[in-house]
Design an enzyme around this catalytic site. Structure first.
Site: not given
Ligand code: NDP
Length: 275
Positions: A48, A53, A78, A111
């Site tokens: 995604d 991004y 998006k 988006h």
């Molecule tokens: P997430 O809830 O996926 O959390 C990501 C964060 O959590 C990162 O800092 C990561 O750190 C950490 N993390 C990941 N796995 C673990 C784990 N098992 N234990 C502890 N920490 C963990 O948040 P996002 O906001 O990134 O959402 C995911 C995706 O959703 C985005 O990447 C994007 O593709 C989408 N999105 C879409 C939006 C929209 O408006 N449509 C808005 C926001 C996001 P690390 O990388 O260091 O592991």
């Protein structure tokens, strides 16, 4: 639902993985390429991204460098808010496809529901879908009233609504509305970026299964038939997040996690976006 390769059939017949990788804030360059390579090796097939991004080129390179046949992959991007409107969206799609270097896209999403513009944006997505340039079209951050408006005016119904969704914002009403209209819900920030992994209820359920709180949350999404797209750039967390197909939460545990809901958003409210 037995493993990471499982799929769900969208209402237009296209099959989509039940679980994927989000790449918001994954840096263009080495980081995005290495992250996607690790994820593909672990079995992730849904990626995604978004024009916002700034890493579509890296996503494209990582896909081309992998030996995975294109038809096994499911790529989402998006159209960003400033790119919306009919003609603008058609141009934005071409730019995204040039950056991704793909012949077709699996899923294109609006988006955010930019007021006064999203219906025109949607018409452009319908055209791209009818032309076969994208296999499925959907929306993101649509509330029930946005969906009602769209369903009243569209030719093609969205297959997906991607929204902020985690145990503190369980979106039950929106999920029910989407289910009634054959729209699959996809969760962004499924782990709410790690904000409440120390919650005692989650920790105690996690302890019971020898899992982490993050795995319990992702399993909760899957059992609610929500597609989670957790982001990680860390290989061990990427792996941890896939290890959610070998246990099942009981009805009572699901209800306990449902009970954590506080309708608490960490991201923007789609009715009040200023970006
Ligand atoms: P997430 O809830 O996926 O959390 C990501 C964060 O959590 C990162 O800092 C990561 O750190 C950490 N993390 C990941 N796995 C673990 C784990 N098992 N234990 C502890 N920490 C963990 O948040 P996002 O906001 O990134 O959402 C995911 C995706 O959703 C985005 O990447 C994007 O593709 C989408 N999105 C879409 C939006 C929209 O408006 N449509 C808005 C926001 C996001 P690390 O990388 O260091 O592991």
């Amino acid at each position: 639902m037995a493993n990471v390769f499982d799929k769900v059939k969208l209402h237009n017949g296209v099959e989509m993985p039940v679980f994927g990788l989000g790449v918001y804030k994954v840096e263009e360059g080495v980081q995005i390429e290495e992250t996607i390579q690790s994820a593909l090796d672990l079995g992730y097939r849904l990626i995604d991204t978004a024009s916002f991004y700034n890493n579509e080129e890296g996503v494209g390179r990582a896909i081309r460098n992998s030996n995975i046949p294109r038809e096994e992959l499911f790529i989402t991007t998006k159209v960003w808010n400033s790119e919306q409107g009919y003609d603008n969206t058609l141009r934005a799609f071409n730019r995204s496809m040039d950056r991704l270097g793909l012949e077709y896209l699996d899923l294109y999403l609006v988006h955010w529901p930019v007021k006064g513009v999203y219906l025109e944006t949607w018409r452009a997505l319908e055209r791209l879908y009818h032309e076969g340039r994208v296999k499925a079209i959907g929306v993101s951050n649509f509330k029930i009233h946005h969906l009602q408006d769209l369903l009243n005016h569209c030719e093609e119904k969205p297959v997906i609504n991607q929204v902020e969704l985690h145990p503190l914002l369980s979106q039950e009403e929106l999920r029910n509305y989407c289910r009634q209209n054959d729209i699959i819900v996809e969760a962004w920030s499924p782990l709410s970026r790690g904000r409440f992994l120390t919650d005692p209820i989650l920790s105690s359920i996690a302890h019971r299964y020898g899992k982490t709180s993050a795995q319990i949350i992702l399993r909760w999404h899957l059992q609610h038939e929500i597609i989670p797209i957790p982001k990680s750039v860390n290989p061990s967390r990427l792996k941890e997040n896939t290890e959610v197909f070998d246990f099942q939460l009981s009805q009572q545990e699901m209800a306990e996690i449902d009970g954590l809901n506080k309708d608490q958003r960490f991201g923007a409210d789609p009715d009040h976006i200023d970006f």
